[in-house]
Motif scaffolding. Structure first.
Motif, PDB file in Angstrom:
ATOM      1  N   CYS A  94      40.074  76.823  79.390  1.00  0.00           N
ATOM      2  CA  CYS A  94      40.705  76.024  80.390  1.00  0.00           C
ATOM      3  C   CYS A  94      40.091  75.890  81.797  1.00  0.00           C
ATOM      4  CB  CYS A  94      42.314  76.727  80.621  1.00  0.00           C
ATOM      5  SG  CYS A  94      43.485  76.587  79.508  1.00  0.00           S
ATOM      6  N   ASN A  95      39.453  77.368  81.964  1.00  0.00           N
ATOM      7  CA  ASN A  95      38.643  77.280  83.142  1.00  0.00           C
ATOM      8  C   ASN A  95      37.274  76.448  83.072  1.00  0.00           C
ATOM      9  OD1 ASN A  95      40.042  79.337  84.637  1.00  0.00           O
ATOM     10  ND2 ASN A  95      39.360  80.925  83.406  1.00  0.00           N
ATOM     11  N   ALA A  96      36.935  76.019  81.880  1.00  0.00           N
ATOM     12  CA  ALA A  96      35.970  75.053  81.762  1.00  0.00           C
ATOM     13  C   ALA A  96      36.180  73.804  81.830  1.00  0.00           C
ATOM     14  CB  ALA A  96      34.972  75.190  80.496  1.00  0.00           C
ATOM     15  N   LEU A  97      37.658  73.369  81.936  1.00  0.00           N
ATOM     16  CA  LEU A  97      37.918  72.034  82.201  1.00  0.00           C
ATOM     17  C   LEU A  97      38.100  71.493  83.543  1.00  0.00           C
ATOM     18  CD1 LEU A  97      41.079  71.980  79.600  1.00  0.00           C
ATOM     19  CD2 LEU A  97      38.981  71.136  79.083  1.00  0.00           C
ATOM     20  N   PRO A  98      37.900  70.192  83.878  1.00  0.00           N
ATOM     21  CA  PRO A  98      37.887  69.599  85.130  1.00  0.00           C
ATOM     22  C   PRO A  98      39.386  69.675  85.642  1.00  0.00           C
ATOM     23  CG  PRO A  98      37.321  67.964  83.671  1.00  0.00           C
ATOM     24  CD  PRO A  98      37.357  69.086  82.670  1.00  0.00           C
ATOM     25  N   GLN A  99      40.415  69.463  84.722  1.00  0.00           N
ATOM     26  CA  GLN A  99      41.857  69.401  85.184  1.00  0.00           C
ATOM     27  C   GLN A  99      42.280  70.834  85.850  1.00  0.00           C
ATOM     28  OE1 GLN A  99      40.569  68.552  82.462  1.00  0.00           O
ATOM     29  NE2 GLN A  99      41.037  66.184  81.752  1.00  0.00           N
ATOM     30  N   LEU A 100      43.465  70.342  86.433  1.00  0.00           N
ATOM     31  CA  LEU A 100      44.221  71.788  86.935  1.00  0.00           C
ATOM     32  C   LEU A 100      45.243  72.030  85.612  1.00  0.00           C
ATOM     33  CD1 LEU A 100      45.264  70.554  90.340  1.00  0.00           C
ATOM     34  CD2 LEU A 100      42.957  71.407  89.731  1.00  0.00           C
ATOM     35  N   VAL A 101      44.944  73.257  85.204  1.00  0.00           N
ATOM     36  CA  VAL A 101      45.643  73.795  83.992  1.00  0.00           C
ATOM     37  C   VAL A 101      46.592  75.039  84.587  1.00  0.00           C
ATOM     38  CG1 VAL A 101      45.548  74.635  81.651  1.00  0.00           C
ATOM     39  CG2 VAL A 101      43.581  73.124  82.770  1.00  0.00           C
ATOM     40  N   TRP A 102      47.922  74.995  83.691  1.00  0.00           N
ATOM     41  CA  TRP A 102      48.851  75.959  84.146  1.00  0.00           C
ATOM     42  C   TRP A 102      49.524  76.172  82.958  1.00  0.00           C
ATOM     43  CZ3 TRP A 102      53.374  73.855  83.285  1.00  0.00           C
ATOM     44  CH2 TRP A 102      53.603  72.299  83.764  1.00  0.00           C
ATOM     45  N   ILE A 103      50.109  77.507  82.870  1.00  0.00           N
ATOM     46  CA  ILE A 103      51.148  77.828  81.769  1.00  0.00           C
ATOM     47  C   ILE A 103      52.425  78.410  82.359  1.00  0.00           C
ATOM     48  CG2 ILE A 103      51.192  79.257  79.839  1.00  0.00           C
ATOM     49  CD1 ILE A 103      48.418  79.434  79.479  1.00  0.00           C
ATOM     50  N   ALA A 104      53.616  78.031  81.868  1.00  0.00           N
ATOM     51  CA  ALA A 104      54.955  78.613  82.127  1.00  0.00           C
ATOM     52  C   ALA A 104      55.660  78.932  81.183  1.00  0.00           C
ATOM     53  CB  ALA A 104      55.456  77.178  83.009  1.00  0.00           C
ATOM     54  N   ASP A 105      56.560  79.819  81.501  1.00  0.00           N
ATOM     55  CA  ASP A 105      57.453  80.531  80.650  1.00  0.00           C
ATOM     56  C   ASP A 105      58.768  79.388  80.099  1.00  0.00           C
ATOM     57  OD1 ASP A 105      59.584  80.249  82.444  1.00  0.00           O
ATOM     58  OD2 ASP A 105      59.069  82.452  83.130  1.00  0.00           O
ATOM     59  N   PRO A 106      59.428  79.733  79.343  1.00  0.00           N
ATOM     60  CA  PRO A 106      60.471  78.647  78.760  1.00  0.00           C
ATOM     61  C   PRO A 106      61.563  78.224  80.060  1.00  0.00           C
ATOM     62  CG  PRO A 106      60.438  80.803  77.320  1.00  0.00           C
ATOM     63  CD  PRO A 106      59.608  81.023  78.259  1.00  0.00           C
ATOM     64  N   THR A 107      61.579  78.997  81.004  1.00  0.00           N
ATOM     65  CA  THR A 107      62.359  78.421  82.111  1.00  0.00           C
ATOM     66  C   THR A 107      61.787  77.673  83.193  1.00  0.00           C
ATOM     67  OG1 THR A 107      61.829  80.233  83.470  1.00  0.00           O
ATOM     68  CG2 THR A 107      63.642  80.581  82.087  1.00  0.00           C
TER      69      THR A 107
END
Length: 659
Positions: free
Chosen positions: A264-277
């Motif tokens: 994910c750090n190598a991708l040019p996009q902004l990446v994020w992870i969220a919990d079920p809520t």
């Protein structure tokens, strides 16, 4: 004894239910079961020694006391114990006793009562101990079935029990662990001060803990990462506190998470992870670089602070809808960068699911589409400019087309006038040849014949005869030329007779056999129509004689209620394909004859078709019977106008040469 004695007893005791331990060193469970199956009304149940879940359920069957027979290889029941527990055995043995005398019966009853009471208490205690032992073994069986490593510790942190999964996971034996201090196991990988403090608080304060992460290099296993969960339990035998410690190996999960984060750090996009809520708990490095924020600022719902306030309500509504029903999220959002500028990002989020199909998290990306938007704007502008230029060019072409159409109409009129002028000139020349030159030649012949002398020498008579023959030939050629220029029969008797007369003369002069098929019911046609058909017939036969080298030809006229069709076919070498293609596409590439034929029939509102190959050529001209001269349809005019500009001057020059 391995249960052999018990197998013999089952034949004499005839129990209702037989419970059998299959863990026998000298026989399998199949052999005793086959023997038991031969006992009428007996139900056999096989179990392993530590499977007390099945064994304890036997007490709930409700069988009469003494009807249960247990075959246990480690503790086989004796024949005497079974006789005492079985009702039929007691009755049979009691019937063989000598009845006591009346004087000793009271004492005997008192002693028997006291003995029976003691035996009952002892038997009840034995049953209680057995049930407690069975319960313990039953719980151990359950614990051993759990895949997660489990450890039971005493209050001084000694290992009291470990399950099978613990032994397999850490590659140790039971004797290496049970009774040892937790901190002495292995290479002291559990000797962690923070863990020791947490475990002591579990015992002293009943303070359970979870997700205590331990990373240590284990013998023969390498570096491992584990999560520990602990809580206090109580020993059923002594009311002393103990600790149940659960160990979860998360080494592979940690490695996968690490690999995922590296990716994910190598991708040019902004990446994020969220919990079920929907609360976000992780971002890649590109997010922090673009937004200029920290994890503390972005945790949970902090990401809203970098979104465009104007579009944020719509984003939140769509995001909550996706969370509620677990559907993928996709939307263009404006996100503020560290420079304070808002840029469009294509935001996508996909849900992840657990084994039960419930959403257990969200994985999202933000892709910068600002350059794409700029390209779209530039493309739209280019399209707009192109449309403007196309409109301008179209207007210019329409203007030029209008001019060309005007010129084409003028050329069309000129062409028609030229053809009419040509026909009129041919008619005039034909009449001059017939009426003037023909008369002069006829007068000269008669004058020459009047000078014939009967006594003239032979040489003079021969010369005189040759002169008369020459005058006859001149008179014949003059009349033929006059008829070819404009047959007088055409005005006098119509197209049918003129065509037949012309074909007969053509066959005599050329030696080409021509078959003519003209309907008898063909009446006189309009002057313009019959002249056009005659000229097409005349030009077609001339081309056959000059170019096709055909020895025969066919002429057919078809008549319908509204139109007439003239068809001329030869069997010669045909027109070269490239010339034929140019004539069909643009009207150029051929001689004046084909173009004049097409112009004549189109001027009358008709159709001209030309087909040719190596087997011959077919010319077909179709015209309406009622169309006067100059009534060609607009479509037919348009089909010929694009060729008339290039043909006009060539036609004029050719016409002048022919005149």
């Amino acid at each position: 004894m391995d249960g052999f004695e018990s197998l013999k007893n089952n034949r004499s005791l005839t129990p209702h239910l037989i419970v059998m331990d299959m863990s026998m060193p000298c026989m399998t469970g199949i052999e005793p079961r086959a023997s038991i199956g031969r006992v009428a009304a007996a139900q056999a149940s096989c179990f392993r020694r530590h499977n007390f879940n099945a064994f304890c359920g036997i007490s709930e069957i409700g069988l009469p006391k003494g009807s249960l027979m247990v075959i246990d290889s480690n503790n086989p029941p004796s024949r005497q114990s079974k006789s005492q527990n079985h009702p039929r055995t007691r009755e049979q043995s009691g019937s063989r006793r000598t009845r006591p005398s009346s004087s000793n019966r009271k004492a005997t009853d008192t002693q028997d009562s006291a003995g029976a009471s003691g035996k009952t208490d002892s038997f009840a205690m034995k049953q209680l101990n057995e049930r407690l032992q069975k319960s313990k073994e039953f719980m151990e069986d359950i614990v051993d079935t759990i895949r997660e490593p489990l450890v039971v510790l005493t209050e001084d942190l000694k290992v009291r029990y470990v399950n099978v999964s613990f032994l397999k996971t850490f590659s140790v034996n039971r004797w290496e662990t049970e009774g040892k201090m937790l901190y002495d196991l292995g290479n002291h990988q559990w000797d962690i001060p923070k863990l020791r403090t947490a475990l002591q608080e579990v015992v002293s304060k009943d303070a359970p803990f979870s997700d205590f992460e331990v990373e240590h290099e284990l013998p023969r296993l390498g570096m491992k990462t584990m999560l520990l969960n602990a809580r206090r339990i109580t020993d059923i035998h002594g009311d002393r506190p103990m600790i149940l410690l659960a160990v979860e190996d998360i080494t592979e999960r940690k490695r996968e998470i690490k690999d995922l984060r590296v990716l994910c750090n190598a991708l040019p996009q902004l990446v994020w992870i969220a919990d079920p809520t929907g609360a976000r708990f992780w971002y890649n490095q590109r997010w922090y670089e673009y937004t200029g924020t920290t994890l503390e600022q972005m945790l949970g719902w902090g990401w809203r602070s970098v979104h465009d306030p104007e579009s944020l309500p719509d984003v939140m509504e769509r995001w909550r809808e996706s969370i509620a029903i677990g559907k993928p999220f996709e939307m263009v959002c404006r996100v503020r960068g560290a420079d304070g500028a808002f840029r469009p990002f294509l935001t996508r989020a996909l849900p992840t699911f657990d084994s039960n199909g419930r959403v257990d998290g969200w994985f999202g990306t933000n892709t910068d589409i600002s350059e794409q938007r700029k390209a779209e704007v530039a493309l739209q502008q280019a399209n707009s400019n192109l449309e403007t230029r196309v409109k301008e060019r179209t207007a210019e072409l329409e203007r030029r087309t209008s001019e060309v159409l005007v010129q084409s109409a003028q050329l069309q009129e000129l062409s028609v006038h030229l053809m009419h002028a040509q026909d009129d000139e041919r008619r005039r020349i034909s009449r001059e040849l017939h009426d003037s030159l023909g008369q002069y030649l006829a007068h000269a012949k008669m004058s020459v014949e009047s000078l014939r002398r009967a006594d003239a020498p032979e040489e003079e008579r021969q010369s005189f005869s040759r002169l008369v023959d020459t005058l006859d030939k001149c008179l014949t050629e003059t009349r033929t030329l006059s008829h070819l220029l404009y047959p007088p029969f055409l005005d006098e008797v119509g197209f049918s007779s003129a065509a037949k007369w012309y074909v007969e003369g053509f066959s005599e002069r050329s030696g080409i056999q021509v078959n003519v098929n003209i309907p008898h019911e063909l009446e006189r046609l309009p002057d313009a129509l019959q002249l056009a058909l005659f000229r097409i017939l005349q030009e077609s036969l001339t081309n056959i004689h000059r170019y096709s080298h055909s020895q025969s030809a066919e002429i057919e006229v078809e008549l319908s209620a509204h139109e007439i069709r003239l068809q001329v076919k030869d069997y010669g070498q045909g027109i070269p394909p490239e010339i034929l293609e140019r004539f069909k596409s643009s009207g150029s590439g051929s001689g004046v004859g084909l173009r004049s034929m097409r112009e004549r029939i189109i001027e009358l509102g008709g159709r001209f078709d030309l087909q040719s190959d190596k087997n011959g050529t077919l010319i077909r001209a179709t015209a309406p019977l009622s169309a006067p001269t100059g009534t060609a349809s607009d479509k037919q005019r348009a089909e010929s106008r694009h060729t008339q500009i290039n043909e006009a001057f060539e036609f004029i020059r050719a016409l002048k040469q022919s005149l």
